[in-house]
Design a protein around this motif. Structure first.
Motif, PDB file in Angstrom:
ATOM      1  N   HIS A  82       1.782  11.605 -10.626  1.00  0.00           N
ATOM      2  CA  HIS A  82       2.164  10.174 -10.656  1.00  0.00           C
ATOM      3  C   HIS A  82       1.242   9.416 -11.609  1.00  0.00           C
ATOM      4  O   HIS A  82       0.059   9.249 -11.322  1.00  0.00           O
ATOM      5  N   ARG A  91      -6.679  -4.312 -17.863  1.00  0.00           N
ATOM      6  CA  ARG A  91      -6.880  -5.411 -16.905  1.00  0.00           C
ATOM      7  C   ARG A  91      -8.292  -5.349 -16.326  1.00  0.00           C
ATOM      8  O   ARG A  91      -8.499  -5.564 -15.136  1.00  0.00           O
ATOM      9  N   TYR A 104      -4.057  -7.184  -4.428  1.00  0.00           N
ATOM     10  CA  TYR A 104      -3.136  -6.765  -5.489  1.00  0.00           C
ATOM     11  C   TYR A 104      -1.988  -7.770  -5.601  1.00  0.00           C
ATOM     12  O   TYR A 104      -1.621  -8.189  -6.700  1.00  0.00           O
ATOM     13  N   PHE A 227       9.583   0.261  -7.404  1.00  0.00           N
ATOM     14  CA  PHE A 227       8.476  -0.221  -6.571  1.00  0.00           C
ATOM     15  C   PHE A 227       9.103  -0.917  -5.370  1.00  0.00           C
ATOM     16  O   PHE A 227       9.418  -2.106  -5.419  1.00  0.00           O
ATOM     17  N   GLU A 258       3.630   1.196   0.476  1.00  0.00           N
ATOM     18  CA  GLU A 258       2.230   1.159   0.023  1.00  0.00           C
ATOM     19  C   GLU A 258       1.439   0.035   0.702  1.00  0.00           C
ATOM     20  O   GLU A 258       0.434   0.270   1.351  1.00  0.00           O
ATOM     21  N   HIS A 278       2.416   6.991  -2.562  1.00  0.00           N
ATOM     22  CA  HIS A 278       1.551   6.028  -1.858  1.00  0.00           C
ATOM     23  C   HIS A 278       1.549   6.295  -0.356  1.00  0.00           C
ATOM     24  O   HIS A 278       0.680   6.957   0.143  1.00  0.00           O
ATOM     25  N   THR A 303      -5.871   4.448  -5.927  1.00  0.00           N
ATOM     26  CA  THR A 303      -5.362   3.109  -5.632  1.00  0.00           C
ATOM     27  C   THR A 303      -5.822   2.655  -4.256  1.00  0.00           C
ATOM     28  O   THR A 303      -6.258   1.512  -4.073  1.00  0.00           O
ATOM     29  N   ASP A 329      -2.310   8.260 -10.378  1.00  0.00           N
ATOM     30  CA  ASP A 329      -1.771   6.897 -10.478  1.00  0.00           C
ATOM     31  C   ASP A 329      -2.379   6.168 -11.678  1.00  0.00           C
ATOM     32  O   ASP A 329      -2.491   4.947 -11.651  1.00  0.00           O
ATOM     33  N   ASN A 331      -3.122   3.842 -14.301  1.00  0.00           N
ATOM     34  CA  ASN A 331      -2.435   2.596 -14.696  1.00  0.00           C
ATOM     35  C   ASN A 331      -3.509   1.551 -14.916  1.00  0.00           C
ATOM     36  O   ASN A 331      -4.693   1.822 -14.652  1.00  0.00           O
ATOM     37  N   PRO A 332      -3.174   0.358 -15.396  1.00  0.00           N
ATOM     38  CA  PRO A 332      -4.250  -0.607 -15.709  1.00  0.00           C
ATOM     39  C   PRO A 332      -4.989  -1.127 -14.478  1.00  0.00           C
ATOM     40  O   PRO A 332      -6.039  -1.765 -14.605  1.00  0.00           O
TER      41      PRO A 332
HETATM   42  O1  NIG Z   1       1.323   2.788  -8.325  1.00  0.00           O
HETATM   43  N1  NIG Z   1       2.479  -0.162  -7.249  1.00  0.00           N
HETATM   44  C1  NIG Z   1       3.061  -0.162  -8.332  1.00  0.00           C
HETATM   45  N2  NIG Z   1       2.689   0.497  -9.398  1.00  0.00           N
HETATM   46  C2  NIG Z   1       1.375   0.924  -9.699  1.00  0.00           C
HETATM   47  C3  NIG Z   1       0.514  -0.167 -10.203  1.00  0.00           C
HETATM   48  C4  NIG Z   1       0.914  -0.554 -11.541  1.00  0.00           C
HETATM   49  C5  NIG Z   1       0.115  -1.717 -12.064  1.00  0.00           C
HETATM   50  O2  NIG Z   1      -0.544  -2.418 -11.294  1.00  0.00           O
HETATM   51  O3  NIG Z   1       0.178  -1.897 -13.280  1.00  0.00           O
HETATM   52  C6  NIG Z   1       0.751   1.757  -8.613  1.00  0.00           C
HETATM   53  O4  NIG Z   1      -0.308   1.453  -8.071  1.00  0.00           O
END
Ligand code: NIG
Ligand code: FE
Length: 418
Positions: A82, A91, A104, A227, A258, A278, A303, A329, A331-332
């Motif tokens: 993932h 970010r 979040y 999501f 999540e 999640h 996360t 996971d 991601n930013p």
């Molecule tokens: O898996 N929860 C949604 N998507 C991502 C976060 C993506 C983001 O914050 O840019 C996740 O944590």
């Protein structure tokens, strides 16, 4: 290529998805006879066996390269189930906000979070995005990942979602790492739309355009994601999007339960979702529902750690027969490119054992992506993707925290040292 090791005979670990003992062929130093792995010119594992037998068997055949792994351990290449790897605009500024207590969803609702990344990603060219993706994927590879799931989801309109998927397509052609692409047009609700409008846009604009390109052979998308979360896409909207994806031939692999318990998992199980991610807020009924098919639980410790979420009930999942896989996971929000660190967090924070973490980061993660026939274990016929550690025991990979590239001596992809 012949990888020679003074190894322990293959250990067997229970691999969830196959529901059978699956040979991960972990080679470790032990007095006595070792094992060899033969990788053919196509990069596939042609043979595995005891050194003395192999010595005779391959005596008269040309072995182009011998890799000596004496005193070191050999593992299957890792699989990251993932990630969100295509985006511009980090970010880092939100990190201190989160440390100061912002949640979040506070940041998302204020127009930051995914929205911030969407603005930057929409403004970036394919070339720029490719450059960023390439650097990230090569770092993942150096940390032992040979197969990675990669999502779109920072475009949120047909043009920009397709741009992201095209960037992933180019990486598949040019980089020595395998990618399973996921269409995630329902990753957030654009600021100027309602969730219902965004759902319609995914159903009538984005998905049909993506699938048309798929038919023309311009894209190879494997999975659909949404999501499914309170304040983003509710359970019914998520269900419609996933059903449309299924209709279009995609595998279902989505974000469920999540931040708030909304029974997204039960919905996913009712659609026969291949994987759900999640699951911090999964209900006991959700666990039971996932165990039926089973759907694979993709656990994302980075996360949960960063957002200080409650741990997902991994032990209950495992005891009740839900196969558990791991993902970074990346991601930013969760800037982690290292599966060994993910495995460490899974063990320390969620109480997984080391063998469970290894299974979750190899064969189960491969199964979450439908790639367990080619990836995730060292078996004859599978890809010659392996890690040779600078350590006599494989557990060093997880035990030595945050310095994976020192522990991983060599990453071998399809028989070639990277
Ligand atoms: O898996 N929860 C949604 N998507 C991502 C976060 C993506 C983001 O914050 O840019 C996740 O944590
Ligand atoms: Fe995610």
């Amino acid at each position: 290529v012949r990888v020679v090791s003074d190894a322990d005979p293959c250990r067997e670990y229970l691999a969830g998805p196959a529901q059978k003992n699956c040979n991960l062929a972990i080679l470790e130093e032990k007095d006595g006879i070792g094992l060899s792995i033969i990788i053919d010119r196509d990069g596939l594992i042609a043979d595995i066996g005891y050194d003395d037998v192999m010595e005779l068997k391959y005596e008269n055949q040309t072995i182009e390269e011998i890799i000596d792994a004496t005193g070191r351990s050999v593992l299957p290449g890792l699989v990251d189930a993932h990630t969100h790897p295509v985006w511009a605009g980090d970010r880092v500024h939100e990190f201190s906000m989160k440390l100061a207590g912002a949640t979040y969803m506070d940041i998302y609702e204020a127009g930051g979070g995914i929205h911030f990344t969407v603005n930057h990603t929409r403004n970036a060219s394919e070339e720029e995005l490719y450059g960023l993706l390439k650097e990230r994927l090569m770092r993942m590879l150096a940390n032992g990942t040979v197969l990675v799931e990669g999502k779109s989801g920072y475009g949120l309109d047909a043009e920009n979602e397709i741009k992201m998927l095209r960037v992933l397509e180019r990486a598949k052609r040019e980089l020595p790492i395998d990618i399973s692409s996921t269409f995630c047009g329902a990753h957030a609700v654009p600021k100027n739309q309602t969730a219902e409008e965004a759902t319609q846009n995914v159903l009538t604009e984005q998905l049909p355009k993506v699938m048309l390109m798929q038919e023309n052979g311009e894209l190879h998308v494997d999975n659909i994601d949404v999501f499914c979360e309170k304040g983003v896409f509710d359970v019914e909207q998520s269900r419609r999007i996933l059903e449309a994806g299924r209709q279009a031939g995609l595998r279902l692999n989505f974000h469920a339960d999540e931040l708030t318990p909304i029974n997204g998992t039960e919905m996913g199980a009712s659609l026969g979702a291949e994987a759900m991610s999640h699951l911090e807020e999964i209900s006991p009924e959700g666990i039971a529902a996932m165990a039926v098919k089973p759907s694979i639980a993709v656990i994302l410790p980075t996360t949960a750690y960063l957002l200080r979420l409650k741990p997902p009930p991994v032990r209950q999942m495992i005891t009740q027969g839900v196969p558990v896989a791991l993902g970074s996971d990346f991601n930013p929000n969760a800037y982690c490119l290292s599966m060994p660190l993910v495995m460490n967090l899974a063990c320390v924070l969620f109480g997984m054992t080391l063998p469970e973490a290894l299974v979750a980061a190899t064969i189960n993660a491969a199964a979450a992506l439908g790639k367990h026939k080619t990836h995730g274990s060292l078996e004859i016929g599978k890809y010659g993707d392996l890690l040779i550690l600078n350590a006599p025991r494989w557990e060093h990979l997880v035990y030595q925290m945050g310095d994976n590239q020192q522990v991983i001596g060599q990453v071998i992809k399809l028989g070639r040292i990277i």
